[in-house]
Write a protein that holds these residues in place. Structure first.
Motif, short mmCIF file in Angstrom:
data_model
loop_
_atom_site.label_atom_id
_atom_site.label_comp_id
_atom_site.label_asym_id
_atom_site.label_seq_id
_atom_site.Cartn_x
_atom_site.Cartn_y
_atom_site.Cartn_z
N THR A 131 33.36 -40.80 46.41
CA THR A 131 34.50 -40.22 46.12
C THR A 131 34.32 -39.10 47.43
OG1 THR A 131 35.38 -40.26 43.88
CG2 THR A 131 36.15 -38.39 45.39
N PRO A 132 34.44 -38.79 48.62
CA PRO A 132 33.95 -38.03 49.26
C PRO A 132 33.76 -37.15 48.97
CG PRO A 132 35.97 -38.50 50.07
CD PRO A 132 35.53 -39.18 48.91
N PRO A 133 32.64 -35.59 49.51
CA PRO A 133 32.49 -34.73 48.72
C PRO A 133 34.40 -33.55 49.09
CG PRO A 133 30.77 -35.04 50.55
CD PRO A 133 32.15 -36.36 50.00
N PRO A 134 34.38 -32.27 48.99
CA PRO A 134 35.69 -31.69 49.38
C PRO A 134 35.35 -31.34 50.63
CG PRO A 134 34.72 -31.06 46.92
CD PRO A 134 33.95 -31.65 47.10
N ALA A 135 36.36 -30.89 51.69
CA ALA A 135 35.71 -30.71 52.87
C ALA A 135 35.41 -29.41 52.71
CB ALA A 135 37.41 -30.11 53.62
N ASN A 136 34.78 -28.53 51.72
CA ASN A 136 34.81 -27.62 52.06
C ASN A 136 32.68 -27.79 51.65
OD1 ASN A 136 34.68 -27.75 49.18
ND2 ASN A 136 35.79 -25.61 48.71
N VAL A 137 32.16 -28.80 51.32
CA VAL A 137 31.44 -28.93 51.04
C VAL A 137 30.44 -28.99 52.05
CG1 VAL A 137 28.76 -30.02 49.73
CG2 VAL A 137 31.11 -29.69 48.50
N ASN B 154 17.04 -39.24 46.45
CA ASN B 154 17.95 -38.74 45.81
C ASN B 154 19.25 -37.80 46.90
OD1 ASN B 154 17.12 -38.53 43.83
ND2 ASN B 154 15.26 -37.12 44.23
N GLU B 155 18.94 -38.51 47.97
CA GLU B 155 19.85 -38.31 48.99
C GLU B 155 21.39 -38.70 48.82
OE1 GLU B 155 19.16 -37.80 53.76
OE2 GLU B 155 18.69 -40.45 52.81
N GLY B 156 22.10 -37.01 49.03
CA GLY B 156 23.81 -37.28 48.20
C GLY B 156 24.41 -36.76 48.61
N VAL B 157 25.88 -36.23 46.87
CA VAL B 157 26.08 -35.66 46.95
C VAL B 157 25.81 -35.60 45.31
CG1 VAL B 157 29.13 -34.70 46.82
CG2 VAL B 157 28.32 -36.20 48.67
N TYR B 158 25.93 -33.96 44.98
CA TYR B 158 24.92 -33.68 43.62
C TYR B 158 26.73 -32.65 42.97
CZ TYR B 158 21.81 -35.93 44.16
OH TYR B 158 20.09 -36.45 44.29
N THR B 159 27.34 -33.24 41.87
CA THR B 159 28.40 -32.64 41.33
C THR B 159 28.66 -31.91 39.85
OG1 THR B 159 30.08 -34.13 43.07
CG2 THR B 159 30.68 -32.76 41.49
N ALA C 115 34.33 -27.38 39.06
CA ALA C 115 33.91 -28.54 39.19
C ALA C 115 32.99 -27.89 40.66
CB ALA C 115 33.87 -29.77 40.11
N ASN C 116 31.88 -28.34 40.65
CA ASN C 116 31.14 -28.05 42.17
C ASN C 116 30.50 -28.56 43.28
OD1 ASN C 116 31.35 -24.60 42.35
ND2 ASN C 116 30.58 -24.62 40.63
N SER C 117 29.84 -29.00 44.65
CA SER C 117 29.26 -29.66 44.58
C SER C 117 28.09 -30.06 45.86
CB SER C 117 30.59 -31.31 45.30
OG SER C 117 31.32 -31.57 44.46
N TRP C 118 27.61 -30.45 45.84
CA TRP C 118 26.68 -30.24 47.06
C TRP C 118 25.81 -31.10 47.88
CZ3 TRP C 118 25.93 -28.16 42.11
CH2 TRP C 118 26.28 -26.88 41.73
N ALA C 119 25.88 -30.49 49.14
CA ALA C 119 25.23 -32.45 49.91
C ALA C 119 24.11 -32.64 50.44
CB ALA C 119 26.52 -32.75 51.29
N ILE C 120 23.33 -33.05 50.14
CA ILE C 120 21.75 -32.97 50.36
C ILE C 120 21.24 -34.66 51.16
CG2 ILE C 120 19.32 -33.23 49.67
CD1 ILE C 120 21.05 -30.75 49.01
N ARG C 121 20.46 -33.88 52.50
CA ARG C 121 20.62 -34.86 53.12
C ARG C 121 19.07 -34.42 53.78
NH1 ARG C 121 24.42 -36.86 51.62
NH2 ARG C 121 25.72 -38.04 52.81
#
Length: 351
Positions: free
Chosen positions: A255-261, A319-324, A336-342
């Motif tokens: 699932t793509p991260p929310p737009a505000n992430v 460990n790259e990816g979206v953490y929720t 729910a909160n999400s963070w995208a790490i690259r």
């Protein structure tokens, strides 16, 4: 440098109660449910050896060897892996197998290596490659045959083939599957699933690829068997017909991260921390963590540390990816909160 033993994840298999799990979506398009360990550990060779170093009290050595051999065959039949038992006590083996009671080897000194809990409860656990260990609870009653309750003895008789096959999957690098029909589903002991399912096959072949079982695959393919006898060719000639893995359209996209992430670029090796929600000592909520839609069930020291509301990761390719994080109360998700790490691109060296 983090010691190797701290990078190993123990996979625990427990007897699960409650209602029988069924798949209510069998008519929908197939989606990927298997899970490969996010650290990427797997064996670097295909001819894997194993040795039984401690036998169970309730099953003789010959039947134990037979059960373990059958369990390994379930995986060699669907992958390029081969397994050979080493019986020389002085020889080393990739995977060691033993039956133990409460305190075994280093379980009291390592949080990743739990002690057993006596009769019933936890049946076995295994370690990812390259450690290659499978431990069974020797308080259990192990048999060569399907699990059943013995009214005469008043105990469960546990199918060693079924439990060993599940734990071997972990020792080869697989996590638990979300497919209730899979051997690698956490409820497989309760449902009695003894054989690898299609989801298990996709998982093991994602790790190790596949090989054609027949020498006549090329002539069969030229006769159009890849299209007209797809099931037959998937079993015997998956490589020739490019049927090793499930079709890409059948794979569940995270699932793509929310737009505000916002995507956060992090240097390799940096420790990144997240905190889920606010502290509420009166009514502490339940917190669950996810990476790219897959739930994180336990910590992986050296990579991912999960403790209540806090999650820490070491920035690297795995460990790259979206953490929720999701906060649950009374069965409902309240936030729910999400963070995208690259990974931040490394600057080229001047040398």
């Amino acid at each position: 440098m983090v010691p190797l033993q701290l990078l190993l994840l123990v996979m625990i298999m427990k007897v699960c109660g409650g209602s029988r799990v069924t798949d209510s979506h069998t008519e929908r398009p197939r989606i990927k449910r298997y899970a490969i360990n996010p650290v990427g550990h797997k064996w670097t060779h295909h001819n894997i050896t194993y040795r039984i170093i401690k036998f169970p009290n309730t099953l003789n050595a010959d039947d134990t060897r037979k059960a373990i051999s059958i369990a390994f065959t379930k995986w060699s039949d669907v992958s390029p892996l081969t397994f050979c038992e080493v019986t020389d006590g002085n020889a080393t083996a990739d995977i060691t197998i033993g039956f133990y009671t409460f305190n075994h080897t280093d379980c009291w000194s390592s949080p990743l290596h739990p002690c057993f809990d006596g009769l019933n409860g936890e049946l076995a656990h295994a370690f990812l490659p390259p450690r290659g260990e499978i431990h069974f609870d020797n308080h259990e009653f192990w048999i060569l045959g399907k699990s059943r309750f013995s009214w005469k003895q008043g105990v469960w008789l546990n199918d060693l083939v079924q439990v060993a096959a599940h734990e071997i999957g972990h020792a080869l690098g697989l996590w638990h599957s979300r497919d209730p029909q899979a051997l690698m589903h956490p409820n497989a002991t309760y449902t009695g699933q003894r054989n690898v399912a299609q989801d298990d096959i996709w998982g093991i072949q994602r790790l190790y690829g596949c090989l054609d079982k027949k020498r006549v695959c090329d002539p069969w393919a030229r006769l159009g068997f890849c299209e007209r006898r797809k099931t037959f060719m998937k079993k015997n000639c998956p490589q020739r017909c490019d049927l090793c893995f499930e079709p890409l359209e059948a794979v569940a996209t995270p699932t793509p991260p929310p737009a505000n992430v916002k995507i956060k670029m992090v240097p390799r090796g940096k420790v990144v921390g997240f905190r889920c929600g606010t502290k509420n000592p009166r009514s502490p909520p339940k917190v669950s963590w996810y990476k790219d839609g897959e739930q994180i069930l336990t910590s992986i020291p050296g990579y991912i540390i999960m403790k209540g509301r806090d999650l820490r990761i070491v920035a690297n390719e795995f460990n790259e990816g979206v953490y929720t994080c999701r906060i649950h109360r009374r069965g409902d998700i309240i936030s729910a909160n999400s963070w995208a790490i690259r990974l931040k691109p490394e600057e080229p060296s001047n040398s």
